[in-house]
Motif scaffolding. Structure first.
Motif, short mmCIF file in Angstrom:
data_model
loop_
_atom_site.label_atom_id
_atom_site.label_comp_id
_atom_site.label_asym_id
_atom_site.label_seq_id
_atom_site.Cartn_x
_atom_site.Cartn_y
_atom_site.Cartn_z
N ARG A 38 0.81 -1.22 0.00
CA ARG A 38 0.00 0.00 0.00
C ARG A 38 0.84 1.26 0.00
NH1 ARG A 38 -4.15 0.59 4.63
NH2 ARG A 38 -3.99 2.75 3.96
N ASN A 39 0.33 2.29 -0.67
CA ASN A 39 0.98 3.59 -0.63
C ASN A 39 0.39 4.38 0.53
OD1 ASN A 39 2.51 3.19 -3.05
ND2 ASN A 39 0.59 3.48 -4.18
N ILE A 40 1.26 4.99 1.32
CA ILE A 40 0.79 5.78 2.46
C ILE A 40 1.20 7.23 2.24
CG2 ILE A 40 0.83 6.00 4.97
CD1 ILE A 40 -0.11 3.28 4.12
N GLU A 41 0.23 8.12 2.35
CA GLU A 41 0.52 9.53 2.17
C GLU A 41 1.22 10.09 3.40
OE1 GLU A 41 -2.45 12.76 0.97
OE2 GLU A 41 -3.48 10.88 0.47
N LYS A 42 2.10 11.04 3.17
CA LYS A 42 2.74 11.76 4.27
C LYS A 42 1.69 12.28 5.25
CE LYS A 42 5.41 15.98 5.07
NZ LYS A 42 6.35 16.95 4.50
N LYS A 59 -0.23 10.46 7.21
CA LYS A 59 -1.24 9.44 7.55
C LYS A 59 -0.72 8.48 8.62
CE LYS A 59 -4.84 10.15 4.68
NZ LYS A 59 -4.74 11.62 4.82
N THR A 74 6.94 10.84 5.51
CA THR A 74 7.08 11.12 4.08
C THR A 74 6.04 10.25 3.37
OG1 THR A 74 8.58 9.25 3.73
CG2 THR A 74 9.59 11.36 4.31
N ASP A 75 5.80 10.49 2.11
CA ASP A 75 5.03 9.53 1.34
C ASP A 75 5.77 8.20 1.45
OD1 ASP A 75 3.13 11.36 0.64
OD2 ASP A 75 4.00 11.80 -1.34
#
Lengths: 186, 186
Positions: A27-31, A33, A95-96
DNA sequence: TGCCTCTTTTGACCTAAGTCAATTCAGGAG
DNA sequence: CTCCTGAATTGACTTAGGTCAAAAGAGGCA
């Protein structure tokens, strides 16, 4: 971080974790979150593929950073995960980031018939206990400057990506103090 | 201590430990003797039936106490025990004591076909991680006096048996400071 | 009872680190 | 480029806690 630097090249995960791989979701996690939140149940552990996280506890409106998690580290809140109670800390993306998420149900499922996995978890936790005891010890036996120098030495690259204020909080000092330490050292 | 206050009445051991009981040996420990020694392999864990222990790390001739172990507590050096490497700390009897010793070989033997035991160890370690993180957090967010008061509150009886200098070391302060804190509070 | 040793207390002074407040700097948004 | 906002720096001052050294207690045991 629970584990420092797992030697992973996507396919080079620790043997014991392989059976979990089919359940894992990338999964991509936004800065900014959260992956774990203080007060809520922690229902996963994760492996960082890209990015940086911080773990912190909040009391009286104040944040205290207890650790950072970098590429190659495993992380979770073991107390919440294994006791099925609310988490005592928050894990936030600085960070992202990209992570491999292992959901709790799958971990618990796999754990039931997988002794190497149990052994792996035990070793992970025992090592983390040692990390914490060492930190506790160093907090008393070393000055702030010595602790900063040591951090620089063990995490030279990673530390560059983290704002001064966060590093100060991790070291248990104020941002002003760390600023002065840096000035003195340069 | 690894675990605080196991509810034991000899026969009221945690379920998961019962299979180990046949291997356990009861032993009397003289005041001043060690059960685990910094630099040597830790090959046991133990349950305190009577007495008090301290755990400490030595650097530059100086001892730093990382914890006490009382009646009803389980203890060991998990890092050494589960990684098969030398211990990073010493566990010493502060009084004459009686313990139930669980040798490492028997633990490892039992661990191989005993999932509840594995779960028990994992929970123990996860809880100890939480204890340590909380201590680390309190060392930054509370004054020496607050920490002492809190210790008094959580261990009112046990603390009476321990010399001032040891308590000070555990709190991360000097004996002079603790003496003054006590004076102020009385 | 008195001596020896170890622990605790007390005093005078020092220092690492915190607090508060004012600048300065740096990166993104228009 | 310029403005804005959050991060970092700097200065002046305070404080919690440390250091050193000396005195006072408090057992244990001959």
């Amino acid at each position: 971080m629970l584990s420092p630097k797992i030697n992973f090249d996507t396919k080079q995960l620790p043997e014991a974790l392989l059976p979990l791989l089919t359940f894992a979701r990338q999964r991509n996690i936004e800065k900014g979150k959260y992956l774990v939140e203080q007060g809520l149940h922690c229902n996963l552990f994760f492996l960082v593929l890209e990015g940086v996280f911080r773990t912190y506890r909040t009391t009286d409106e104040q944040d205290f950073i207890t650790g950072f998690t970098f590429k190659g580290d495993l992380d979770t809140n073991p107390y919440s995960l294994f006791n099925n109670i609310p988490s005592t800390e928050t894990i936030e993306a600085l960070t992202d980031a990209v992570v491999l998420i292992f959901p709790k149900e799958d971990l618990f499922e796999a754990r039931n018939n997988n002794l190497p996995l149990q052994d792996f978890i035990i070793t992970l936790l025992a090592n983390y206990v040692e990390t914490l005891e060492t930190r506790l010890h160093q907090n008393r036996s070393m000055t702030a400057e010595q602790r900063y120098l040591q951090l620089l030495q063990t995490q030279p690259e990673e530390i560059k990506k983290i704002p001064l204020g966060y590093i100060a909080s991790y070291l248990g000092i104020t941002k002003e103090r760390l600023s002065r330490i840096r000035k003195k050292l340069s």
